[in-house]
Design an enzyme around this catalytic site. Structure first.
Site, PDB file in Angstrom:
ATOM      1  N   CYS A 112       9.023  -1.996  -2.457  1.00  0.00           N
ATOM      2  CA  CYS A 112       8.652  -1.195  -1.285  1.00  0.00           C
ATOM      3  C   CYS A 112       9.171   0.213  -1.561  1.00  0.00           C
ATOM      4  CB  CYS A 112       9.319  -1.782  -0.042  1.00  0.00           C
ATOM      5  SG  CYS A 112       9.133  -0.773   1.439  1.00  0.00           S
ATOM      6  N   CYS A 150       3.368   4.229  -2.484  1.00  0.00           N
ATOM      7  CA  CYS A 150       3.491   3.206  -1.452  1.00  0.00           C
ATOM      8  C   CYS A 150       2.826   1.960  -2.014  1.00  0.00           C
ATOM      9  CB  CYS A 150       2.785   3.663  -0.173  1.00  0.00           C
ATOM     10  SG  CYS A 150       2.632   2.358   1.068  1.00  0.00           S
TER      11      CYS A 150
HETATM   12  N1  DGL Z   1       5.309  -1.173   1.511  1.00  0.00           N
HETATM   13  C1  DGL Z   1       5.741   0.044   2.160  1.00  0.00           C
HETATM   14  C2  DGL Z   1       6.048   1.113   1.116  1.00  0.00           C
HETATM   15  O1  DGL Z   1       5.795   0.939  -0.061  1.00  0.00           O
HETATM   16  C3  DGL Z   1       4.709   0.542   3.134  1.00  0.00           C
HETATM   17  C4  DGL Z   1       4.611  -0.266   4.397  1.00  0.00           C
HETATM   18  C5  DGL Z   1       5.663   0.105   5.421  1.00  0.00           C
HETATM   19  O2  DGL Z   1       5.626   1.214   5.974  1.00  0.00           O
HETATM   20  O3  DGL Z   1       6.532  -0.719   5.654  1.00  0.00           O
HETATM   21  O4  DGL Z   1       6.557   2.145   1.477  1.00  0.00           O
END
Ligand code: DGL
Length: 272
Positions: free
Chosen positions: A77, A190
């Protein structure tokens, strides 16, 4: 324990389904490893939350995985990697990989010179943290980096609106600065965004190289497995356990799409 091998699992976590884009690459690359994936679906999104909250969540999800005796942790993440990794590394002895360093490394491999224009898109909190420009500067301080938050991309992916006219419109509107004034390399900062890669590529044009850190994370895990932690024995069959903190059925449905048909049989719901 065999001193050349370690059968313990590798923990991988995200705020929800986004980290599955990283898991997909790990499933492809490490046929003998046991992975435990935890999606914090009860508290997603992390992308607009404060550093203090993301740090707390990151430590809680990591602690769940540490209780499952993992030999290494992957923060799949970007928001947790940008805001929570420092606190997590101070909190535990387990080796931790994030997605930002490998993604920047991958971007550097595609850059021809420091005159290349680099763009980064991510959640509001990842972009506000400055983690990407700071990490890129450790490779090449002269690089010019333009960052842009694209918070609407996450719910589009979560709803499965991948090839939808509304998605094309929103992507076009959000990426206008990179359409009017193109960059040579655009980092998808992301873990949800690789799902939108075909739409982004079409809108942004073929002159911009898109960087998806999943492959680079697999490379970093290979290095970790050769230098810091031990790989599973080569006669072990790959295994993936899935855990979420809420609505397991929805996760299961989306996971099939993110993992390109990989069979997700069992998703267990847990309290952290
Ligand atoms: N998976 C998150 C990231 O890579 C995006 C989703 C979220 O905002 O939790 O930042």
């Amino acid at each position: 324990m065999n001193i050349k091998h370690d059968s313990r699992p590798i923990g991988i976590f995200d705020s929800g389904v986004g980290g599955l884009t990283v898991l997909k690459e790990l499933i492809r690359t490490f046929p003998n490893e046991h992975f435990i994936y935890l999606g914090d679906t009860a508290r997603v999104p992390y992308g607009a939350k404060s550093a203090r909250t993301v740090e707390r969540y990151t430590i809680q999800v990591a602690d769940f995985l540490i209780r499952h005796n993992v030999k290494g942790l992957i923060a799949a993440c970007n928001t947790a990697s940008a805001l929570g990794l420092g606190a997590l590394r101070a909190h535990c002895d387990t080796p931790v990989l994030g997605v930002i360093q490998p993604g920047c490394q991958q971007a550097m491999n595609r850059i021809r010179s420091h005159n290349d224009q680099v763009g980064v898109i991510g959640t509001t909190s990842t972009i506000a943290s400055g983690a990407y420009p700071q990490t890129l500067a450790t490779f090449e301080p002269r690089l010019k980096v333009r960052s842009l938050a694209c918070p609407l991309f996450v719910p589009l992916v979560d709803e499965g609106w991948i090839d939808h006219p509304a998605t094309r419109l929103i992507v076009e509107e959000n990426l206008a600065p990179f359409i009017e004034n193109p960059v040579d390399v655009l980092i998808l900062g992301c873990t949800h965004y690789p799902v939108l890669k075909p739409v982004i590529a079409k809108i942004i044009g073929s002159k911009t190289k898109l960087i998806d850190s999943a492959e680079a994370v697999a490379d970093s895990l290979a290095v970790l497995l050769s230098q810091v932690i031990l790989p599973a024995p080569s006669d072990t069959r790959q295994k993936v356990d899935f855990y979420v903190t809420d609505v397991a059925d929805r996760f299961k449905h989306l996971a099939g799409r993110f993992l390109d048909g990989y069979r997700v049989d069992n998703v267990e719901m847990v309290d952290l």
